[in-house]
Every structure is written in C-alpha cells, then in structure tokens.
Design a protein around this motif. Structure first.
Motif: not given
Length: 538
Positions: A281-303
């Motif tokens: 994605g970061v090679r093919l486009a200017d902006y990559v929209v990446n969804e992370c699972g559930f709330a920030a306490d789960l998907g975002a923290e694990k990211y």
C-alpha cells in the motif's frame, strides 16, 4: 451487490500503475498481487498510513469498516491517490451475530458477497495448514513419538472458520496404547489460529518460512520446546499457503483500489490486515487507509506494540470512529455519560503520539443535537472531528474527514510514535503497562497457571516478545458488562499462550473464548440463494 457498476480488475490495477505481469487475475473483479512488487525499484515507499480505530463498540459494531472505505473514497475525491487495506471477513461473524464485514451501503468492498464467503480461498488454506500440523503431531505420537512429546503438554489445537462452541473441548484418540490415546484438545476459530497471525505478520516468503519453523506445538517430557520444524511440517504448510500469502486486490463501491488480506480478530488476536498488504500500500498510493479491529484499547494498541515493530510502518494519523449508539451504550442510556469512554480513547491515542481526527459516524436515527454534543466534546478535548455519512453518500459523505486527516498529517508530518513498553521489559511488566496505561486498570492478577507459563517462556528465551492481550471488545475492562471508563479495577489474566511463530505471547483476560458460539437466532437463518443463483442476506 453493485456488480453492474464494478470496474474490471485490470482497470483497478491500472490506477495503481501495475503491469499485467505484476498480478494474477481471479475472475472479473479480483486479483492476487505478486510479492516481487516489494522489491521493485519502480515502487519506492511514498505513502502515509492512516490507522482507523474506534471507541468501545456495541454488538452490532460502529461502522469502522464503512468509515475506512468511505475515507479511502473521500481521499480519492479530493484528488489523492488512496488505497484501502482491510481484513478478510471470517465466516464466524458472517453466520453468527454481526453478519458480513465488507462495509455497507455506498461504502463497501466489492464483490461483497464473494469477499464475505470463500473469497480467494485464503482462510481455507490457513485452516488446512493449521490442521495439517495438528495431524502430523498425532501421527508422530502414533508412530513412536521419537521427539518424546509430552501428550499432556501439546498446545497446538485444531481450527475451523465457524462459530461452534461444541468443539471448544474435545478428546482425540490416536488408537491403541500409543502416546496420545484419549488426549484432550480443542478447536479455535481460524481467525484465532497462530497461522493466521503468522500470515498477517510475515513480511516475505522467507520470513513466512522462519515463522512457521518457529511454531512451538508443545514440550517434550524433559521440558524442551518442540517446534513445527522438529516435526518436518514447514515445507508442506508453505505449499498450502503459497497463494494465500499474496494480497487480494479488489475495489470499493466507487472503484477505489482495496487490498483485503488476512483476518486476525482484534479481541483474541492482533486485529489488522497483513503487513505485506500494508507494505504494498505505501508503495502504490499516497495514502493507505488501514482498519484496526475494535476500539483503541485493542486494535490500535496491538498495532503500535506488535505490528508496527514488525513492519516498520508508523501511522501518520489515527481516525477514531465514534457513534451516538456506542456512546449511549457506554453511558448506559445517556450519550453525554458516554463521553468518558470517548475521552479515554483520545487519551490512549495521544499516549502513542499519533495525530488524531474523530469521525462521527452518522446513523439514520441519530438526532442532530446528539451529533452536535459529540462535536462539542471533541472541541473541548482539542481534537478535530468530522461528521461522516459514508454509508448513505459514499466518498462524498467522507470528504470533510478526508480534508481533516490530510491537514492533520501535513500539520505534523513527523510525529514521534512510541509503543507502550520496551521489549526489554519482563512479560508480566508488559501486560501490566498495557492494563494500566491503555485500559485504565489499577493492576493485574495472574492465575497460578499463567504465572507458571510465563516462567517457562522466560526459561525458553521468549521474554523479549511483545504481548497480545485477548480481552472482551465491549468494555475497557475484562468484564463485558462494565461500561464507560471504570476506575479501581484489576485485570484478571487467566491463562497465557506462546505464539512463537507469530512472535508474541497471548495473555487471556477474563472469560475470553478463542472459539465463539452461535447466538440463538444466528445470521445463518436469513441467508439464502435465489432462483437465479444470487446469494441474499449476507
């Protein structure tokens, strides 16, 4: 399904400047991208990754996927080259409670029915590779057990991409008086399989091989870890996964390119699309929209704590999706009482150092004054927000969000992103730091079994791995019924499991199930095929 408006997949590939030799088409509207893209100097890294997370959701979800798709479409509408990276749906929720996970309305990934069901066979390949290793373990026991595996210490379960509570605990019999006769084991859902996590975190075929080699399936009677490499299973698993490692190119309702690949859950696994897809994605486009699972306490923290360390890709901004219904649920009936939950997630994301934009996802029954209250609260917290109507209006309904996200990135082009803990911390300290800093707990209580396993993993040399906490998505705590942002509580870690191939230790908090069950009236009851062969009700 909007099949009449779908572009041929070749046109989507052209948008990304891909040559026909760089992808393999699957049907009229799908393709697999070849891994050689990652080493192609024609595609240098240039894109910014936008993480999409949320406040604590209700059982029906808050439209995080819809907002992600709408944002990718909105960015294209304001003249930016964008791409969506999202997870493949699991059949568990499709036939269970939540239904499909391909977005909805005018913000879907298409062909949505195909994506929600078998798609390109990736989940089946992952299931087969996982179960091949399970079969080889039991065959090894039957044929003399040369590795002296302790049948009582085998930790590798079986897997299936379906909600089936009857398979959580099973007894297997390898026959006669061999090692492993009447052995206790069970099934996990494919999204919780370590092979799924490995596929999502592998950065290349060579890295996939190393990770499969490293899988620990149990221990010998002398206490030594036994791996998939010891069993000679890696090559065959690689063969089954050879196609599945390639990201899937599809499109959104408006023809925006989308990479839909791998599907680890956000509550029991790390909850985001594959690193290979994000690196492309970061090679093919200017902006990559990446969804992370559930709330920030789960998907975002694990990211931040797991995925970012593997990929080296730092998010340039985080979009925090919120809805009236989620805040009302967290406020136990009152939207404004739910603001403590919104504020908590804003603080959590600020702690990582990432610029934040709140996306207020509008549902048809929302009252204008409630939406205005949320916007006012965001203003009080010093965070920009945008009303999003991506379900009803597609990319047009996310243009304001797109502008605000681009502005947030341009205002702070090099944010200093930091994980919650350094890898040098002991495993129990890592779990404690996440519990206190991200969940708002006072501390952690470990069961005796969990403590013993943490000691064993330290002796085996796995102390430096990050932790992946399996926890309910419906509360910041480990109790799904505790709403808002509770204070004065303790996280209960009932068990820990080693995912050496994935490269993390799973801490199971509360009564978290790795194999869900079907509800009393599952979505499966409303799915059918009409006389013309069209799938309906997904």
């Amino acid at each position: 399904m909007h099949t009449h408006t779908l572009l041929p997949i070749e046109e989507i590939a052209q948008k990304l400047s891909l040559l026909p030799s760089e992808y393999e088409t699957i049907g009229a509207h799908g393709a697999k991208l070849k891994l050689e893209l990652l080493d192609n100097p024609a595609f240098p890294v240039r894109g910014k990754l936008i993480m999409v997370t949320a406040t604590t959701p209700t059982t029906s979800g808050e439209g995080k996927t819809v907002v992600s798709i709408g944002l990718a479409q909105g960015l294209e509408r304001i003249g930016k080259k964008s791409i969506l990276t999202s997870r493949e749906p699991s059949l568990g929720p499709v036939f269970g409670m939540k239904g499909g996970a391909a977005g909805g309305g005018l913000s879907q990934v298409e062909p949505s029915q195909k994506i929600n069901l078998h798609f390109h066979g990736d989940f089946h390949a992952i299931t087969a590779a996982h179960n091949l290793l399970a079969a080889m373990i039991d065959a090894h026991l039957f044929h003399g057990n040369a590795l002296d595996l302790d049948p009582a210490q085998i930790t590798w379960p079986r897997t299936m991409d379906m909600n089936d509570r009857a398979l959580r605990r099973i007894t297997v019999d390898v026959g006669g008086k061999h090692d492993g006769a009447n052995r206790q084991t069970g099934f996990v859902i494919t999204a919780a399989s370590e092979i799924m996590a490995i596929m999502a975190l592998a950065s290349s075929r060579a890295n996939l091989r190393q990770r499969l080699d490293a899988i620990v399936v149990g221990s010998s009677r002398s206490g030594r870890p036994v791996t998939a490499a010891d069993l000679g299973a890696t090559g065959a698993m690689l063969a089954l996964l050879d196609d599945a490692i390639k990201p899937n190119l599809v499109q959104t309702t408006e023809g925006t390119p989308a990479l839909v690949h791998t599907g680890p859950f956000g509550n029991i696994a790390h909850g985001t699309s594959s690193i290979v897809a994000q690196k492309m994605g970061v090679r093919l486009a200017d902006y990559v929209v990446n969804e992370c699972g559930f709330a920030a306490d789960l998907g975002a923290e694990k990211y931040f704590d797991i995925v970012m360390r593997c990929s080296g890709i730092q998010p340039s901004a985080a979009v925090l999706v919120v809805s009236v219904q989620s805040l009302r649920a967290q406020g136990e009936g009152k939207v404004e009482a739910g603001f403590v939950n919104l504020d908590h997630h804003i603080r959590t994301l600020r702690g990582f150092g990432v610029p934040i934009v709140v996306a207020i996802n509008r549902f048809p029954a929302d009252k204008p004054e409630e939406l205005e209250m949320i916007a006012t609260e965001c203003s009080l917290q010093g965070v920009p927000c945008a009303l999003v109507e991506a379900f009803a209006r597609g990319g047009e309904g996310a243009v304001d969000l797109a502008h605000k996200v681009v502005s947030a990135i341009e205002t702070n082009p090099r944010p200093e992103i930091q994980p919650v803990y350094p890898l040098e911390d002991p495993l129990d300290t890592k779990i404690l730091k996440v519990a206190i800093q991200v969940y708002g707990a006072d501390g952690v209580i470990f069961s005796e079994a969990a403590r013993a396993k943490l000691d064993r993993y330290r002796e085996w040399g796995f102390e430096r791995l990050p932790v992946c906490i399996a926890k309910t998505q419906y509360s910041l705590t480990d109790d799904p019924k505790r709403m808002g942002a509770p204070k004065g509580w303790t996280l209960n870690v009932s068990d820990v499991r080693l995912s050496a191939g994935a490269g993390f230790v799973v801490a199971i908090a509360g009564n978290m199930m790795l194999m869900p069950g079907l509800p009393s009236s599952p979505r499966a009851m409303s799915i059918d095929v009409d006389a013309d062969g069209n799938i309906i009700g997904v």
